[in-house]
Design a protein around this motif. Structure first.
Motif, PDB file in Angstrom:
ATOM      1  N   VAL A 112       5.701   4.888   1.117  1.00 50.20           N
ATOM      2  CA  VAL A 112       6.291   6.081   1.726  1.00 50.20           C
ATOM      3  C   VAL A 112       7.418   5.682   2.669  1.00 50.20           C
ATOM      4  O   VAL A 112       8.497   6.287   2.662  1.00 50.20           O
ATOM      5  CB  VAL A 112       5.210   6.904   2.466  1.00 50.20           C
ATOM      6  CG1 VAL A 112       5.830   7.986   3.328  1.00 50.20           C
ATOM      7  CG2 VAL A 112       4.234   7.491   1.473  1.00 50.20           C
ATOM      8  N   ARG A 113       7.218   4.647   3.480  1.00 44.62           N
ATOM      9  CA  ARG A 113       8.262   4.181   4.399  1.00 44.62           C
ATOM     10  C   ARG A 113       9.485   3.677   3.631  1.00 44.62           C
ATOM     11  O   ARG A 113      10.619   3.967   3.994  1.00 44.62           O
ATOM     12  CB  ARG A 113       7.724   3.103   5.324  1.00 44.62           C
ATOM     13  CG  ARG A 113       6.904   3.654   6.479  1.00 44.62           C
ATOM     14  CD  ARG A 113       6.601   2.581   7.507  1.00 44.62           C
ATOM     15  NE  ARG A 113       5.539   1.686   7.072  1.00 44.62           N
ATOM     16  CZ  ARG A 113       4.246   1.925   7.244  1.00 44.62           C
ATOM     17  NH1 ARG A 113       3.859   3.015   7.849  1.00 44.62           N
ATOM     18  NH2 ARG A 113       3.347   1.061   6.821  1.00 44.62           N
ATOM     19  N   HIS A 114       9.238   2.922   2.564  1.00 46.21           N
ATOM     20  CA  HIS A 114      10.335   2.424   1.735  1.00 46.21           C
ATOM     21  C   HIS A 114      11.117   3.587   1.118  1.00 46.21           C
ATOM     22  O   HIS A 114      12.353   3.573   1.103  1.00 46.21           O
ATOM     23  CB  HIS A 114       9.772   1.545   0.605  1.00 46.21           C
ATOM     24  CG  HIS A 114      10.034   0.113   0.767  1.00 46.21           C
ATOM     25  ND1 HIS A 114       9.444  -0.656   1.728  1.00 46.21           N
ATOM     26  CD2 HIS A 114      10.863  -0.703   0.077  1.00 46.21           C
ATOM     27  CE1 HIS A 114       9.866  -1.888   1.616  1.00 46.21           C
ATOM     28  NE2 HIS A 114      10.740  -1.951   0.617  1.00 46.21           N
ATOM     29  N   ASP A 140       0.831  -1.206   0.000  1.00 41.63           N
ATOM     30  CA  ASP A 140       0.000   0.000   0.000  1.00 41.63           C
ATOM     31  C   ASP A 140       0.867   1.258   0.000  1.00 41.63           C
ATOM     32  O   ASP A 140       2.088   1.202   0.076  1.00 41.63           O
ATOM     33  CB  ASP A 140      -0.974   0.005   1.174  1.00 41.63           C
ATOM     34  CG  ASP A 140      -0.284  -0.050   2.529  1.00 41.63           C
ATOM     35  OD1 ASP A 140       0.860   0.409   2.641  1.00 41.63           O
ATOM     36  OD2 ASP A 140      -0.900  -0.551   3.473  1.00 41.63           O
ATOM     37  N   ALA A 141       0.216   2.399  -0.079  1.00 44.86           N
ATOM     38  CA  ALA A 141       0.911   3.679  -0.208  1.00 44.86           C
ATOM     39  C   ALA A 141       1.731   4.014   1.035  1.00 44.86           C
ATOM     40  O   ALA A 141       2.816   4.591   0.924  1.00 44.86           O
ATOM     41  CB  ALA A 141      -0.090   4.794  -0.483  1.00 44.86           C
ATOM     42  N   LEU A 142       1.249   3.654   2.220  1.00 41.86           N
ATOM     43  CA  LEU A 142       1.999   3.951   3.445  1.00 41.86           C
ATOM     44  C   LEU A 142       3.313   3.178   3.481  1.00 41.86           C
ATOM     45  O   LEU A 142       4.345   3.712   3.897  1.00 41.86           O
ATOM     46  CB  LEU A 142       1.157   3.650   4.675  1.00 41.86           C
ATOM     47  CG  LEU A 142      -0.055   4.569   4.877  1.00 41.86           C
ATOM     48  CD1 LEU A 142      -0.860   4.137   6.087  1.00 41.86           C
ATOM     49  CD2 LEU A 142       0.385   6.008   5.001  1.00 41.86           C
ATOM     50  N   ASP A 143       3.296   1.922   3.042  1.00 45.82           N
ATOM     51  CA  ASP A 143       4.533   1.150   2.962  1.00 45.82           C
ATOM     52  C   ASP A 143       5.466   1.729   1.905  1.00 45.82           C
ATOM     53  O   ASP A 143       6.685   1.735   2.073  1.00 45.82           O
ATOM     54  CB  ASP A 143       4.249  -0.317   2.654  1.00 45.82           C
ATOM     55  CG  ASP A 143       3.799  -1.090   3.876  1.00 45.82           C
ATOM     56  OD1 ASP A 143       4.032  -0.604   5.010  1.00 45.82           O
ATOM     57  OD2 ASP A 143       3.224  -2.176   3.707  1.00 45.82           O
ATOM     58  N   GLU A 154      11.362   6.680   2.156  1.00 46.32           N
ATOM     59  CA  GLU A 154      12.079   7.417   3.198  1.00 46.32           C
ATOM     60  C   GLU A 154      13.322   6.646   3.648  1.00 46.32           C
ATOM     61  O   GLU A 154      14.392   7.236   3.832  1.00 46.32           O
ATOM     62  CB  GLU A 154      11.161   7.687   4.384  1.00 46.32           C
ATOM     63  CG  GLU A 154      11.811   8.448   5.509  1.00 46.32           C
ATOM     64  CD  GLU A 154      12.221   9.867   5.125  1.00 46.32           C
ATOM     65  OE1 GLU A 154      12.982  10.481   5.895  1.00 46.32           O
ATOM     66  OE2 GLU A 154      11.819  10.367   4.069  1.00 46.32           O
TER      67      GLU A 154
END
Length: 66
Positions: free
Chosen positions: A18-20, A13-16, A22
């Protein structure tokens, strides 16, 4: 952003994503030395702790021979 870095594993998903992204940004700027900066890290050059024209290699340890 390096294309292959994001496709090494499935990102559900999009949150993962973003974490990747970053994590990659942090690695790219603080861990990985850059050839264009005389093998210094961008964060060190930006913080003026390294000169982008002078290589900052670790000196090899001289171990005793006996």
């Amino acid at each position: 952003m390096e294309y292959e870095k994001l496709f090494l594993e499935e990102i559900p998903d999009a949150l993962d994503l973003v974490r990747h992204a970053e994590d990659y940004r942090i690695e790219y700027n603080t861990v990985r030395p850059h050839e264009a900066l005389a093998w210094n890290r961008p964060h060190d050059v930006h913080a003026s702790t390294a000169d982008p024209l002078v290589p900052n290699f670790l000196k090899p340890a001289n171990l005793p021979t006996t």
